[in-house]
Scaffold this motif. Structure first.
Motif, short mmCIF file in Angstrom:
data_model
loop_
_atom_site.label_atom_id
_atom_site.label_comp_id
_atom_site.label_asym_id
_atom_site.label_seq_id
_atom_site.Cartn_x
_atom_site.Cartn_y
_atom_site.Cartn_z
N GLU A 1 65.47 59.09 44.03
CA GLU A 1 65.14 59.39 45.41
C GLU A 1 64.96 60.88 45.53
O GLU A 1 65.44 61.63 44.69
CB GLU A 1 66.35 59.01 46.29
N GLY A 2 64.30 61.31 46.59
CA GLY A 2 64.14 62.74 46.81
C GLY A 2 63.08 63.32 45.88
O GLY A 2 62.42 62.60 45.13
N SER A 3 62.93 64.65 45.94
CA SER A 3 61.89 65.27 45.13
C SER A 3 62.32 66.66 44.73
O SER A 3 63.29 67.21 45.26
CB SER A 3 60.59 65.35 45.92
N ALA A 4 61.59 67.23 43.78
CA ALA A 4 61.87 68.60 43.37
C ALA A 4 60.57 69.25 42.93
O ALA A 4 59.67 68.58 42.41
CB ALA A 4 62.89 68.62 42.25
N LYS A 5 60.47 70.54 43.19
CA LYS A 5 59.32 71.29 42.72
C LYS A 5 59.80 72.43 41.84
O LYS A 5 60.78 73.09 42.16
CB LYS A 5 58.56 71.87 43.91
N VAL A 6 59.09 72.63 40.74
CA VAL A 6 59.38 73.78 39.88
C VAL A 6 58.09 74.60 39.79
O VAL A 6 57.04 74.05 39.43
CB VAL A 6 59.86 73.34 38.49
N GLY A 7 58.17 75.85 40.16
CA GLY A 7 56.99 76.71 40.19
C GLY A 7 55.91 76.15 41.11
O GLY A 7 54.72 76.37 40.89
N GLY A 8 56.32 75.40 42.11
CA GLY A 8 55.37 74.85 43.06
C GLY A 8 54.80 73.49 42.67
O GLY A 8 54.07 72.87 43.43
N PHE A 9 55.14 73.01 41.46
CA PHE A 9 54.63 71.71 41.01
C PHE A 9 55.70 70.64 41.13
O PHE A 9 56.87 70.87 40.80
CB PHE A 9 54.17 71.78 39.55
N ASP A 10 55.28 69.47 41.58
CA ASP A 10 56.20 68.36 41.72
C ASP A 10 56.61 67.83 40.34
O ASP A 10 55.76 67.56 39.50
CB ASP A 10 55.53 67.24 42.52
N VAL A 11 57.91 67.69 40.13
CA VAL A 11 58.38 67.31 38.78
C VAL A 11 57.99 65.89 38.40
O VAL A 11 57.99 65.53 37.23
CB VAL A 11 59.91 67.48 38.62
N GLU A 12 57.71 65.07 39.41
CA GLU A 12 57.38 63.68 39.11
C GLU A 12 55.87 63.50 38.97
O GLU A 12 55.39 62.91 38.01
CB GLU A 12 57.92 62.81 40.24
N LYS A 13 55.13 64.07 39.92
CA LYS A 13 53.69 63.81 39.94
C LYS A 13 52.91 64.82 39.11
O LYS A 13 51.83 64.52 38.61
CB LYS A 13 53.19 63.83 41.40
N GLU A 14 53.42 66.01 38.97
CA GLU A 14 52.69 67.04 38.21
C GLU A 14 53.53 67.48 37.01
O GLU A 14 53.63 68.67 36.72
CB GLU A 14 52.38 68.23 39.12
N ASP A 15 54.09 66.48 36.33
CA ASP A 15 55.04 66.82 35.25
C ASP A 15 54.39 67.64 34.13
O ASP A 15 55.02 68.52 33.56
CB ASP A 15 55.74 65.57 34.71
N ALA A 16 53.12 67.36 33.86
CA ALA A 16 52.45 68.10 32.78
C ALA A 16 52.37 69.58 33.12
O ALA A 16 52.56 70.45 32.26
CB ALA A 16 51.06 67.53 32.54
N LYS A 17 52.11 69.88 34.41
CA LYS A 17 52.00 71.29 34.83
C LYS A 17 53.37 71.95 34.81
O LYS A 17 53.48 73.14 34.48
CB LYS A 17 51.40 71.37 36.22
N VAL A 18 54.38 71.20 35.18
CA VAL A 18 55.74 71.74 35.16
C VAL A 18 56.11 72.14 33.73
O VAL A 18 56.61 73.22 33.47
CB VAL A 18 56.77 70.72 35.71
N ARG A 19 55.77 71.23 32.78
CA ARG A 19 56.12 71.49 31.38
C ARG A 19 55.48 72.77 30.84
O ARG A 19 56.04 73.42 29.96
CB ARG A 19 55.70 70.31 30.50
N GLU A 20 54.30 73.12 31.38
CA GLU A 20 53.61 74.32 30.92
C GLU A 20 54.41 75.60 31.24
O GLU A 20 54.32 76.58 30.54
CB GLU A 20 52.23 74.44 31.58
#
Lengths: 331, 288
Positions: free
Chosen positions: A57-76
């Motif tokens: 539940e809930g959400s998180a953003k790292v560097g502005g990217f969503d960890v669930e939906k934009e995981d590839a960008k987060v990993r970068e």
């Protein structure tokens, strides 16, 4: 924009609520700490923020990217220094670094420079061509730190960076972590169950207990939140109960008598202690012992969770159950 | 994707090249298998007629009987009377089976030591993690097979009179396909397992039946019917058969149609299992 933003982040493993509606945000360039005993949900939180686990539940953003939906960008843009030592024992330090560089698509020329720089920063240049097998725990951890830097992440996650290291090595690692922040302006998110570590390293601390954040502030504010310093006083023998006299002094906020000792709560201990002593001497009350106790995070932890951190660590039954479930679920 | 796979494959290969003990074992193990097992079993000696019995036969039969017996053996053992040669061909497939098991083992180690998490956090395709495991296992299998082949040659492997470079390449093509299929299979089995003890148990459970229910050590025709059924769907049998055909390639006998059928089966096996393996592994690596 925040470097990390968590909104009601929750992870449920079966019936176990490992992380329970956690919300916080981390500024760029900040060292942010999660402090809590084993099994409190720290690693699960890191795993969600580093895209290893999806939140329930809930959400998180790292560097502005969503960890669930934009995981590839987060990993970068992130780096992870995991709790376990994951550098490859069979390879040399240098080979480990190169592998990491390849995994993060750092061009060879750039990688060469950065590897040299990162190894220098953690003081591992001389040992780089030896097999990791021959390294001590502290050296492995430093290599792990260096690996986390090759791709120059925006956010570096450190899961229990000094777990299992001796005190001297721990201090060395702390120095490197601080240097990293100062020289590279990397945002850092670290988890720890060591009080001093949180105190020395973190700009802000979230105290996490059984999956929930129970307090979040700078170490100083958390300590100040306790209501100030404590002076412990004892008078010479034969002097009657002086609770009232002490309570009437302007600096004193609260007095408790425990046996022969008076526990006096004041706001600025260093200033209050001589003033109080002077007043008492003027009243001809001879003091046999006086000491100033600065509030520690340990006491903060006590304040918010109702137990000492070391007690929480000591409740092996509960920890064991939580750890077992977490480990099984995390895989 | 390719550069990641190459980097990860390099890591795996370096890992075992740097381990002198492992390299030593890689060398010793086949020597023991071939030398002790293969050489101890003297086929034509075992089935030949003792000379005192032979002398009681009419003179014209005295010459015929050994030839007949040898023909029988040769028929059963796919064209050779030398058990060592028969078995060495089979061992090439068996060693592929044994090395394939490592692809499964190593992913469990990587999971256990947290290395897998490090890879999952990196901005790389999940596929490259899987491909690297399979690729390194195949490389290792080929290397082991080459070692066995050389040792067998040194120990007196009797190749057919028409054996040439193409047969040599054919052998390794068959082994490559077998290795690809088996490595993918073990990877798919191991990818969800969290303890290496479990993988070893599963691998042992699979390895011995796969080895014995095949033509690697004994001819299928002499097995009971039910075992023949198993052996006939066992990929080891097909690789074993093809490898043996290439090794024994002689001017008089090379059943090209049979070898083609073997390859058909092996290609199908490799394709299906590697695709299935990749799919299973990808699903397993998806986050929870």
């Amino acid at each position: 924009m925040y470097a990390i933003e968590a909104n009601n982040l929750t992870k449920r493993f079966g019936t176990l609520l490992a992380v329970d509606h956690v919300s916080f945000s981390v500024e760029e360039g900040e060292i942010f700490g999660f402090l809590g005993p084993n099994g409190a949900g720290k690693t699960t939180t890191i795993n969600m923020l580093t895209t290893l686990l999806n939140p329930t539940e809930g959400s998180a953003k790292v560097g502005g990217f969503d960890v669930e939906k934009e995981d590839a960008k987060v990993r970068e843009i992130i780096g992870l220094v995991p709790q376990d030592l994951t550098v490859d024992e069979d390879l040399t330090g240098m080979e480990n670094m190169w592998l990491q560089a390849k995994l993060y698509h750092v061009p060879t020329k750039v990688a060469k420079e950065r590897i040299a720089e990162a190894l220098e920063l953690v003081g591992m240049t001389n040992a780089a061509n030896r097999k990791v097998e021959t390294y001590s725990g502290g050296m492995r951890k430093r290599l792990e730190l260096a690996e986390g830097l090759i791709h120059q992440p925006k956010v570096l996650f450190l899961d229990e960076p000094t777990l299992g290291l001796d005190v001297q090595t721990r201090v060395v690692i702390w120095e490197y972590v601080k240097k990293l922040r100062d020289e590279h302006k990397i945002t850092m998110f670290l988890t720890t169950h060591y009080m001093e570590e949180a105190d020395v390293l973190c700009d802000r601390i979230a105290i996490i207990d059984r999956g929930k954040i129970v307090a979040l502030d700078t170490p100083q504010n958390l300590k100040d939140g306790l209501g100030g310093d404590i002076i412990e006083l004892e008078f010479n023998r034969g002097i009657d109960d002086q609770t009232k006299t002490l309570g009437s002094l302007s600096q004193v906020k609260d007095v408790k008598k425990i046996g022969d000792m008076y526990r006096i709560k004041v706001s600025k201990g260093e200033k209050a202690l001589p003033e109080i002593m002077e007043s008492l001497l003027k009243m001809n009350l001879k003091i046999s012992r006086a000491s100033l106790v600065k509030p520690t995070l340990d006491q903060v932890y006590l304040e918010y969770t109702g137990r000492y951190l070391r007690e929480a660590q000591g409740d092996m039954g509960e920890i064991w159950r939580r750890m077992r479930t977490l480990r099984r679920m995390r895989g | 994707m390719i550069s990641e796979t190459v980097a990860l494959t390099k890591r795996e290969v370096k890992k075992w090249l740097k381990n002198p003990f492992l390299l030593f074992m890689m060398f010793v193990q086949p020597v023991i298998w071939l030398g002790l097992f293969g050489k101890a079993f003297n086929l034509s000696g075992l089935i030949s007629v003792p000379s005192d019995l032979l002398s009681q036969l009419p003179p014209q039969l005295q010459e015929q009987v050994p030839i007949l017996l040898n023909q029988m053996i040769s028929e059963t053992f796919g064209g050779t009377t030398d058990y060592f040669t028969y078995m060495a061909a089979g061992m090439l497939s068996v060693i592929i089976l044994f090395t394939a098991m490592f692809s499964g083992m190593s992913i469990v180690w990587d999971r256990r030591f947290g290395f897998l998490n490090k890879l999952l956090v990196a901005p790389i395709s999940r596929g490259s993690i899987i491909f690297a495991k399979v690729a390194s296992s195949v490389i290792r299998g080929m290397f082991q097979a080459l070692l066995i082949f050389s040792i067998a040659f040194a120990f007196g492997l009797q190749v057919g009179d028409a054996f040439g470079i193409l047969d040599f390449l054919g052998i390794f093509a068959a082994l490559f396909l077998l290795s690809l299929g088996l490595s993918s299979m073990f990877l798919a089995i191991a990818i969800r397992i969290k303890r290496h003890e479990t993988v070893i148990a599963v691998a042992n459970l699979l390895n011995l039946p796969l080895m014995f229910a095949s033509n690697a050590l004994f001819p299928i025709s002499q097995m009971p019917k039910w075992l023949q059924t198993v052996a006939n769907i066992n990929p080891i049998s097909y690789a074993g058969d093809a490898v043996r055909a290439f090794i024994l390639h002689s001017n008089t006998g090379f059943d090209a149609a049979k070898v083609a059928a073997d390859f058909q089966f092996l290609i199908g096996f490799a394709l299906i299992l590697s695709l299935a393996g990749v799919l299973v592994a990808r699903t397993a690596l998806r986050k929870g």
